[in-house]
Design a protein around this motif. Structure first.
Motif, PDB file in Angstrom:
ATOM      1  N   VAL A  65       3.443   3.577   9.844  1.00 24.26           N
ATOM      2  CA  VAL A  65       4.709   3.234   9.210  1.00 24.26           C
ATOM      3  C   VAL A  65       4.451   2.590   7.851  1.00 24.26           C
ATOM      4  CG1 VAL A  65       6.747   1.747   9.367  1.00 24.26           C
ATOM      5  CG2 VAL A  65       6.003   3.068  11.355  1.00 24.26           C
ATOM      6  N   ALA A  66       3.484   1.683   7.795  1.00 18.89           N
ATOM      7  CA  ALA A  66       3.152   1.035   6.522  1.00 18.89           C
ATOM      8  C   ALA A  66       2.651   2.063   5.528  1.00 18.89           C
ATOM      9  CB  ALA A  66       2.109  -0.059   6.734  1.00 18.89           C
ATOM     10  N   SER A  67       1.828   2.999   5.999  1.00 23.58           N
ATOM     11  CA  SER A  67       1.302   4.040   5.125  1.00 23.58           C
ATOM     12  C   SER A  67       2.435   4.928   4.618  1.00 23.58           C
ATOM     13  CB  SER A  67       0.263   4.876   5.877  1.00 23.58           C
ATOM     14  OG  SER A  67      -0.148   5.958   5.089  1.00 23.58           O
ATOM     15  N   ALA A  68       3.353   5.306   5.510  1.00 24.20           N
ATOM     16  CA  ALA A  68       4.463   6.170   5.120  1.00 24.20           C
ATOM     17  C   ALA A  68       5.384   5.471   4.132  1.00 24.20           C
ATOM     18  CB  ALA A  68       5.244   6.613   6.354  1.00 24.20           C
ATOM     19  N   GLN A  69       5.544   4.153   4.273  1.00 22.70           N
ATOM     20  CA  GLN A  69       6.413   3.417   3.368  1.00 22.70           C
ATOM     21  C   GLN A  69       5.821   3.332   1.968  1.00 22.70           C
ATOM     22  OE1 GLN A  69       6.948  -0.237   5.510  1.00 22.70           O
ATOM     23  NE2 GLN A  69       8.718   0.532   6.629  1.00 22.70           N
ATOM     24  N   SER A  70       4.519   3.462   1.841  1.00 23.33           N
ATOM     25  CA  SER A  70       3.890   3.361   0.528  1.00 23.33           C
ATOM     26  C   SER A  70       3.864   4.698  -0.207  1.00 23.33           C
ATOM     27  CB  SER A  70       2.468   2.807   0.667  1.00 23.33           C
ATOM     28  OG  SER A  70       1.646   3.735   1.343  1.00 23.33           O
ATOM     29  N   LEU A  71       4.357   5.761   0.425  1.00 26.42           N
ATOM     30  CA  LEU A  71       4.376   7.072  -0.212  1.00 26.42           C
ATOM     31  C   LEU A  71       5.519   7.167  -1.211  1.00 26.42           C
ATOM     32  CD1 LEU A  71       3.750   9.387   2.885  1.00 26.42           C
ATOM     33  CD2 LEU A  71       2.088   8.676   1.161  1.00 26.42           C
ATOM     34  N   THR A  72       5.297   7.944  -2.252  1.00 25.24           N
ATOM     35  CA  THR A  72       6.346   8.209  -3.234  1.00 25.24           C
ATOM     36  C   THR A  72       7.347   9.202  -2.657  1.00 25.24           C
ATOM     37  OG1 THR A  72       5.190  10.086  -4.213  1.00 25.24           O
ATOM     38  CG2 THR A  72       4.682   7.881  -5.117  1.00 25.24           C
ATOM     39  N   GLY A  73       8.439   9.409  -3.352  1.00 21.60           N
ATOM     40  CA  GLY A  73       9.435  10.392  -2.921  1.00 21.60           C
ATOM     41  C   GLY A  73       8.848  11.790  -2.745  1.00 21.60           C
ATOM     42  N   PRO A  74       8.148  12.319  -3.751  1.00 26.51           N
ATOM     43  CA  PRO A  74       7.549  13.645  -3.589  1.00 26.51           C
ATOM     44  C   PRO A  74       6.535  13.703  -2.438  1.00 26.51           C
ATOM     45  CG  PRO A  74       7.627  13.062  -5.901  1.00 26.51           C
ATOM     46  CD  PRO A  74       8.013  11.833  -5.131  1.00 26.51           C
ATOM     47  N   GLN A  75       5.791  12.633  -2.229  1.00 22.93           N
ATOM     48  CA  GLN A  75       4.825  12.614  -1.131  1.00 22.93           C
ATOM     49  C   GLN A  75       5.538  12.617   0.214  1.00 22.93           C
ATOM     50  OE1 GLN A  75       2.631   9.134  -2.305  1.00 22.93           O
ATOM     51  NE2 GLN A  75       1.227  10.303  -3.614  1.00 22.93           N
ATOM     52  N   LYS A  76       6.648  11.894   0.328  1.00 20.07           N
ATOM     53  CA  LYS A  76       7.428  11.909   1.571  1.00 20.07           C
ATOM     54  C   LYS A  76       7.996  13.301   1.824  1.00 20.07           C
ATOM     55  CE  LYS A  76       8.670   7.019   1.455  1.00 20.07           C
ATOM     56  NZ  LYS A  76       9.738   6.029   1.257  1.00 20.07           N
ATOM     57  N   ASN A  77       8.432  13.976   0.776  1.00 21.07           N
ATOM     58  CA  ASN A  77       8.909  15.348   0.933  1.00 21.07           C
ATOM     59  C   ASN A  77       7.777  16.269   1.365  1.00 21.07           C
ATOM     60  OD1 ASN A  77      11.546  14.710   0.248  1.00 21.07           O
ATOM     61  ND2 ASN A  77      11.221  15.111  -1.930  1.00 21.07           N
ATOM     62  N   ALA A  78       6.595  16.055   0.797  1.00 22.45           N
ATOM     63  CA  ALA A  78       5.432  16.856   1.182  1.00 22.45           C
ATOM     64  C   ALA A  78       5.064  16.610   2.643  1.00 22.45           C
ATOM     65  CB  ALA A  78       4.249  16.558   0.265  1.00 22.45           C
ATOM     66  N   VAL A  79       5.236  15.378   3.116  1.00 22.32           N
ATOM     67  CA  VAL A  79       4.996  15.079   4.536  1.00 22.32           C
ATOM     68  C   VAL A  79       5.928  15.914   5.403  1.00 22.32           C
ATOM     69  CG1 VAL A  79       5.299  13.310   6.330  1.00 22.32           C
ATOM     70  CG2 VAL A  79       4.039  12.761   4.250  1.00 22.32           C
ATOM     71  N   ARG A  80       7.206  15.972   5.022  1.00 24.47           N
ATOM     72  CA  ARG A  80       8.169  16.761   5.796  1.00 24.47           C
ATOM     73  C   ARG A  80       7.777  18.236   5.809  1.00 24.47           C
ATOM     74  NH1 ARG A  80      13.572  15.733   3.234  1.00 24.47           N
ATOM     75  NH2 ARG A  80      14.286  17.198   4.807  1.00 24.47           N
ATOM     76  N   SER A  81       7.343  18.744   4.671  1.00 24.37           N
ATOM     77  CA  SER A  81       6.895  20.134   4.599  1.00 24.37           C
ATOM     78  C   SER A  81       5.660  20.352   5.466  1.00 24.37           C
ATOM     79  CB  SER A  81       6.584  20.527   3.152  1.00 24.37           C
ATOM     80  OG  SER A  81       7.739  20.475   2.352  1.00 24.37           O
ATOM     81  N   ALA A  82       4.721  19.424   5.384  1.00 21.86           N
ATOM     82  CA  ALA A  82       3.486  19.540   6.173  1.00 21.86           C
ATOM     83  C   ALA A  82       3.791  19.534   7.666  1.00 21.86           C
ATOM     84  CB  ALA A  82       2.531  18.400   5.823  1.00 21.86           C
ATOM     85  N   GLU A  83       4.681  18.641   8.083  1.00 22.85           N
ATOM     86  CA  GLU A  83       5.045  18.581   9.503  1.00 22.85           C
ATOM     87  C   GLU A  83       5.687  19.887   9.967  1.00 22.85           C
ATOM     88  OE1 GLU A  83       5.670  13.783  10.054  1.00 22.85           O
ATOM     89  OE2 GLU A  83       7.393  14.982   9.383  1.00 22.85           O
ATOM     90  N   LEU A  84       6.486  20.495   9.102  1.00 24.35           N
ATOM     91  CA  LEU A  84       7.089  21.782   9.441  1.00 24.35           C
ATOM     92  C   LEU A  84       6.014  22.851   9.605  1.00 24.35           C
ATOM     93  CD1 LEU A  84       9.527  23.621   9.896  1.00 24.35           C
ATOM     94  CD2 LEU A  84       9.623  23.939   7.414  1.00 24.35           C
ATOM     95  N   TYR A  85       5.087  22.924   8.652  1.00 19.32           N
ATOM     96  CA  TYR A  85       4.006  23.910   8.753  1.00 19.32           C
ATOM     97  C   TYR A  85       3.197  23.712  10.034  1.00 19.32           C
ATOM     98  CZ  TYR A  85       4.752  25.601   4.002  1.00 19.32           C
ATOM     99  OH  TYR A  85       5.285  26.175   2.874  1.00 19.32           O
ATOM    100  N   LEU A  86       2.886  22.453  10.347  1.00 27.55           N
ATOM    101  CA  LEU A  86       2.094  22.172  11.541  1.00 27.55           C
ATOM    102  C   LEU A  86       2.852  22.495  12.823  1.00 27.55           C
ATOM    103  CD1 LEU A  86       0.405  18.834  10.433  1.00 27.55           C
ATOM    104  CD2 LEU A  86      -0.720  21.053  10.754  1.00 27.55           C
ATOM    105  N   SER A  87       4.171  22.495  12.775  1.00 33.30           N
ATOM    106  CA  SER A  87       4.954  22.844  13.958  1.00 33.30           C
ATOM    107  C   SER A  87       4.975  24.351  14.196  1.00 33.30           C
ATOM    108  CB  SER A  87       6.388  22.312  13.847  1.00 33.30           C
ATOM    109  OG  SER A  87       7.152  23.078  12.923  1.00 33.30           O
ATOM    110  N   ILE A  88       4.653  25.109  13.155  1.00 30.75           N
ATOM    111  CA  ILE A  88       4.708  26.566  13.229  1.00 30.75           C
ATOM    112  C   ILE A  88       3.356  27.182  13.560  1.00 30.75           C
ATOM    113  CG2 ILE A  88       5.118  28.660  11.870  1.00 30.75           C
ATOM    114  CD1 ILE A  88       7.199  26.992  10.284  1.00 30.75           C
ATOM    115  N   SER A  89       2.290  26.650  12.962  1.00 30.70           N
ATOM    116  CA  SER A  89       0.981  27.271  13.088  1.00 30.70           C
ATOM    117  C   SER A  89      -0.119  26.235  12.930  1.00 30.70           C
ATOM    118  CB  SER A  89       0.822  28.350  12.009  1.00 30.70           C
ATOM    119  OG  SER A  89      -0.379  29.063  12.185  1.00 30.70           O
TER     120      SER A  89
END
Length: 125
Positions: free
Chosen positions: A17-41
Motif C-alpha cells: 500500500v505504501a509503495s502504491a501510494q508513492s506511484l505517480t498517476g501514470p504509474q498507477k495507470n500502468a499498474v492497472r494495465s499490468a494487472e489486466l494483462y496478468l489476468s489474461i495471460s
C-alpha cells in the motif's frame, strides 16, 4: 522478533500500500494495465514492461512501466508455467524447445530458471 504468518502478511500488505501510494498517476495507470494483462495471460517481468512501454502496446514510458511492474507482487515462476501451458495447448514442444521459447528475447523473456520451472510444471520435461 519472529513474525507470525498473519503479521508477516499484514506487513507485506502495508508495504504494498505504501509503495502504491508513492506511484505517480501514470504509474498507477500502468499498474492497472499490468494487472489486466496478468489476468489474461502469463508474462515475464521484461515482457510485461515491454508490453506496457511499447508504442504498439500501451505507450507508457519505460520508467513508468518498470515502476508499475516492480510495485506488483508477482510470482514469475507461476507466470512462466502459465505461458508454458498456453504454448503446449497450441503446439508440441520438446522440453529444451519450450525452455528456449520462454527464455528467448524473441520469445517471452523469462529467466532461464523461470523458463525451466515453467516447462517442468507444464509437463514438457
Amino acid at each position: 522478533m519472529k513474525l507470525t504468518g498473519i503479521a508477516f502478511s499484514l506487513l507485506l500488505l502495508a508495504s504494498s500500500v505504501a509503495s502504491a501510494q508513492s506511484l505517480t498517476g501514470p504509474q498507477k495507470n500502468a499498474v492497472r494495465s499490468a494487472e489486466l494483462y496478468l489476468s489474461i495471460s502469463g508474462f515475464s517481468r521484461v515482457g510485461l514492461i515491454q508490453q506496457l512501454s511499447s508504442s504498439a502496446g500501451d505507450g507508457y514510458s519505460v520508467a513508468d512501466a518498470t515502476a508499475a511492474v516492480d510495485s506488483l507482487s508477482v510470482d514469475w515462476n507461476t507466470q512462466a508455467a502459465r505461458s508454458a501451458a498456453i504454448y503446449l495447448q497450441i503446439s508440441g514442444f520438446s522440453c529444451n524447445g519450450l525452455i528456449q521459447q520462454l527464455s528467448s528475447s524473441a520469445g517471452d523473456n523469462y529467466t532461464q530458471s523461470q523458463a525451466t520451472y515453467g516447462a517442468q510444471q507444464a509437463g514438457a520435461c
